[in-house]
Enzyme design. Structure first.
Site, PDB file in Angstrom:
ATOM      1  N   GLY A  44      -4.877   1.238  -5.922  1.00 41.61           N
ATOM      2  CA  GLY A  44      -4.535   1.092  -4.577  1.00 41.61           C
ATOM      3  C   GLY A  44      -5.774   0.510  -3.677  1.00 41.61           C
ATOM      4  N   HIS A  45      -6.103  -0.519  -4.278  1.00 40.86           N
ATOM      5  CA  HIS A  45      -7.386  -1.316  -3.723  1.00 40.86           C
ATOM      6  C   HIS A  45      -7.513  -2.580  -4.426  1.00 40.86           C
ATOM      7  CE1 HIS A  45      -8.971   0.633  -7.472  1.00 40.86           C
ATOM      8  NE2 HIS A  45      -9.745  -0.534  -7.601  1.00 40.86           N
ATOM      9  N   ARG A  46      -8.423  -3.482  -3.973  1.00 42.43           N
ATOM     10  CA  ARG A  46      -9.016  -4.635  -4.692  1.00 42.43           C
ATOM     11  C   ARG A  46     -10.469  -4.780  -4.527  1.00 42.43           C
ATOM     12  NH1 ARG A  46      -8.977  -8.663   0.217  1.00 42.43           N
ATOM     13  NH2 ARG A  46      -8.129  -7.409   2.184  1.00 42.43           N
ATOM     14  N   HIS A  91      -4.075  -3.923  -6.394  1.00 46.84           N
ATOM     15  CA  HIS A  91      -3.343  -3.421  -7.227  1.00 46.84           C
ATOM     16  C   HIS A  91      -3.182  -1.899  -7.245  1.00 46.84           C
ATOM     17  CE1 HIS A  91      -7.413  -3.621  -8.701  1.00 46.84           C
ATOM     18  NE2 HIS A  91      -6.982  -2.478  -9.516  1.00 46.84           N
ATOM     19  N   ILE A 116     -12.153  -2.506  -1.550  1.00 45.48           N
ATOM     20  CA  ILE A 116     -11.403  -2.918  -0.404  1.00 45.48           C
ATOM     21  C   ILE A 116      -9.913  -1.908  -0.466  1.00 45.48           C
ATOM     22  CG2 ILE A 116     -10.141  -4.391   1.181  1.00 45.48           C
ATOM     23  CD1 ILE A 116     -12.331  -6.704  -0.062  1.00 45.48           C
TER      24      ILE A 116
END
Length: 128
Positions: A44-46, A91, A116
């Site tokens: 749940g981030h990049r 993702h 992020i």
């Protein structure tokens, strides 16, 4: 943009040997693996600068990827598949089988400031 690669594998009567050398386009600074996952969603981030390569060594999982322009979903269910993720790829990993082991190779050491968490949809809502 995420890209699924097939890793070179040698197979004979003794089993399989999969080679990762000369495939990963970055120096590996961090290796971690995720296993024993219930029905939770991971990720749940990049990132700002970290490139990643994800390999499901056992079992399977799905990785939902969003580039900011396009959504893709990848099924990782073979130890000779490698999903390359760019820093800009937001993702989520989900639908882990009970026996799944997902190994991730990263171009950077852990840095909380590199993450992020807002998805591209959230950022679009903030702009409007």
């Amino acid at each position: 943009m995420a890209q699924l690669l097939n890793l070179k594998t040698f197979t004979d009567t003794r089993g399989n040997l999969t080679v990762i050398e000369r495939v990963i386009p970055f120096d590996i600074k961090r290796i971690f693996y995720i296993y024993g996952v219930d029905d939770s969603v991971r990720g749940g981030h990049r990132h700002k600068k970290t490139f990643q390569a994800a390999i499901c060594l056992r079992g399977s999982c799905k990785i939902l990827n969003h580039t900011g322009f396009e959504k893709q979903e990848f099924l990782l269910n073979s130890a000779d598949q490698c999903l390359m993720l760019d820093p800009t790829d937001w993702h989520q990993m989900h639908e882990f089988t009970e026996d799944a082991i997902l190994m991730v190779l990263a171009s950077e050491f852990f840095d909380a400031d590199d993450y992020i968490y807002e998805s591209y949809e959230c950022q679009a809502l903030l702009i409007q």
